[in-house]
Design an enzyme around this catalytic site. Structure first.
Site, short mmCIF file in Angstrom:
data_model
loop_
_atom_site.label_atom_id
_atom_site.label_comp_id
_atom_site.label_asym_id
_atom_site.label_seq_id
_atom_site.Cartn_x
_atom_site.Cartn_y
_atom_site.Cartn_z
N ASN A 1 4.29 7.76 -0.99
CA ASN A 1 4.07 6.31 -0.84
C ASN A 1 4.55 5.63 -2.12
OD1 ASN A 1 3.01 4.12 0.79
ND2 ASN A 1 1.43 3.89 -0.75
N LYS A 2 4.48 4.33 -2.13
CA LYS A 2 5.01 3.54 -3.25
C LYS A 2 4.53 4.08 -4.59
CE LYS A 2 7.37 0.82 -3.05
NZ LYS A 2 8.83 1.07 -3.24
N GLN B 1 5.51 -5.88 -4.43
CA GLN B 1 5.22 -6.08 -3.00
C GLN B 1 3.75 -6.47 -2.77
OE1 GLN B 1 6.98 -3.50 -4.21
NE2 GLN B 1 8.44 -2.67 -2.76
N ARG C 1 18.27 4.04 2.82
CA ARG C 1 17.03 4.32 2.06
C ARG C 1 16.65 5.78 2.36
NH1 ARG C 1 13.21 -0.06 1.10
NH2 ARG C 1 12.51 1.38 -0.51
N ASP D 1 5.14 6.43 3.34
CA ASP D 1 6.55 6.38 3.69
C ASP D 1 7.00 7.68 4.34
OD1 ASP D 1 7.66 3.72 2.49
OD2 ASP D 1 6.17 4.51 1.11
N ARG E 1 11.89 -4.23 4.64
CA ARG E 1 11.42 -3.04 3.91
C ARG E 1 10.06 -2.66 4.47
NH1 ARG E 1 7.04 -4.97 3.05
NH2 ARG E 1 6.53 -3.08 1.91
N GLY E 2 9.57 -1.48 4.00
CA GLY E 2 8.34 -0.94 4.57
C GLY E 2 8.71 0.04 5.68
N ALA E 3 7.97 1.14 5.71
CA ALA E 3 8.37 2.28 6.57
C ALA E 3 8.67 1.89 8.02
CB ALA E 3 7.28 3.34 6.52
O1 MRU Z 1 10.13 0.17 -1.06
P1 MRU Z 1 9.38 -0.39 0.09
O2 MRU Z 1 8.82 -1.75 -0.11
O3 MRU Z 1 10.14 -0.23 1.39
O4 MRU Z 1 8.18 0.61 0.12
C1 MRU Z 1 7.55 0.99 1.22
C2 MRU Z 1 6.21 0.43 1.21
O5 MRU Z 1 6.04 -0.69 1.63
C3 MRU Z 1 5.09 1.16 0.68
O6 MRU Z 1 5.33 2.35 0.08
C4 MRU Z 1 3.98 1.16 1.69
O7 MRU Z 1 2.81 1.37 1.02
C5 MRU Z 1 4.16 2.17 2.77
S1 MRU Z 1 5.29 1.71 3.96
C6 MRU Z 1 4.34 0.78 4.98
#
Ligand code: MRU
Length: 346
Positions: A241-242, A190, A91, A231, A51-53
């Protein structure tokens, strides 16, 4: 980055298989899993093994390359098209996933080897962009700074280094005396699970704070700056973003604290005019109603943490308007979040 003295990437490809750190098990267990084919890699993205962009961008690129390897000559192109749809359905919010899929799909049309090379290039670029973001972002961090961050935009969210955390690692390595406030980032935590684990591995002084503590700490003058990841970034500088990022940005503006976003160009969606067009992923309500951790015997356990029978709403991201953002740290420089500056990046 190092785990117990050994260098790891978050995700890589080896003999046409994709290797990933199983992030659902962290911080309690460190395990590398292997995905044998593109559908397994899709499953790893949707279940947030990876996970994470940036990391899901790399995963999507590798999945597309695996699809090219699996496709046979008779239905090569239609197999690729179906695989692309499957990958893009995993996603919806992170721009990197779509950028990588498009790039590797186009390469795959020229051949299997081309697809593998393109997927590796996506992953390599993610790593080098993150490194550059770290170097540029480090210049913003003064000795003694106390920095708040949200979610995990560390190396686990990318192939290596990270975005929001990359400047923090460098500042620490350069001997700056810094302290990081880590938002726990409900519902999947996270921050508490991944960011805290990363910072502990690198001996960066930090504390996990409840998601709703940020404004209080800001009001006490305890936060000097915020750095978060992204994201997807729209052409006008609005940032998805999250979930919870928007509240931090509003509080930071109220208390006049610099609020930075760190993200590579692969996160920018130049075709998306504003944040209102960014699709926001809705995740399963169980993520809010239950929590998974380890019990006193060290065994994983899922427990209910809400009133039985109540339903939950679980949007995974929010959009912070460009006007609340001090600057965006990209691999090409630190820019003001507006259309003119973003257009110059293209
Ligand atoms: O749902 P996730 O864990 O894939 O979310 C993405 C993220 O990790 C965050 O939004 C993050 O701050 C940006 S992506 C590096």
């Amino acid at each position: 980055m190092k785990v117990n003295g050994t260098n790891y990437l978050t995700i890589w490809m080896e003999n046409n298989k994709v290797k990933m750190i199983e992030q659902n098990l962290l911080p309690f267990d460190f395990k590398i899993i292997t995905s044998e084919n593109y559908l397994q890699t899709c499953e790893a993205i949707s279940t947030m093994v990876v996970r994470g962009a940036g990391a899901i961008g790399a995963a999507a690129g590798f999945a597309m390359a695996q699809a090219a390897i699996e496709a046979n000559e008779n239905n090569y192109e239609s197999f690729l098209q179906k695989a692309r749809k499957d990958i893009e359905a995993t996603r919806p919010t992170a721009r990197n996933l779509f950028a990588a899929t498009e790039l590797v799909y186009q390469a795959a049309l020229s051949g299997k080897q081309e697809a593998i090379i393109a997927a590796q290039a996506v992953a390599d670029k993610d790593k080098s962009d993150s490194k550059k973001i770290g170097e540029l972002g480090n210049e913003l961090i003064k000795d003694g700074f106390r920095i708040e961050t949200h979610c995990n935009a560390g190396w686990l969210a990318f192939v290596d280094h990270g975005t929001a955390l990359a400047p923090i690692y460098l500042a620490h390595q350069h001997g700056k005396n810094i302290f990081v406030y880590v938002d726990e980032t409900r519902p999947r935590s996270q921050g508490a699970r991944l960011t805290a684990w990363e910072l502990k591995n690198e001996n960066v002084p930090h504390a996990i704070i409840p998601d709703n503590a940020g404004a209080h700490l800001m009001s006490k003058g305890l936060i000097d700056m915020l750095i978060v990841g992204a994201d997807r970034i729209a052409a006008n500088g609005d940032v998805a973003n999250k979930i919870g990022t928007l509240e931090k940005a509003i509080a930071a503006r109220f208390y006049n604290i610099p609020f930075y976003v760190a993200a590579p160009l692969s996160t920018f969606d130049f075709n998306c005019e504003s944040g209102s067009q960014i699709p926001i992923e809705e995740r399963d309500q169980d993520e809010v109603l239950f929590q998974t951790g380890i019990n006193k015997e060290g065994k994983p356990e899922k427990v209910m943490v809400a009133s039985p029978g109540s339903e939950a709403i679980n949007p995974a991201f929010d959009v912070t308007p460009a006007g609340l953002i001090t600057g965006i740290i990209t691999e090409k420089g630190i820019i003001r979040p507006n259309s003119a500056e973003i257009l110059k990046l293209q």
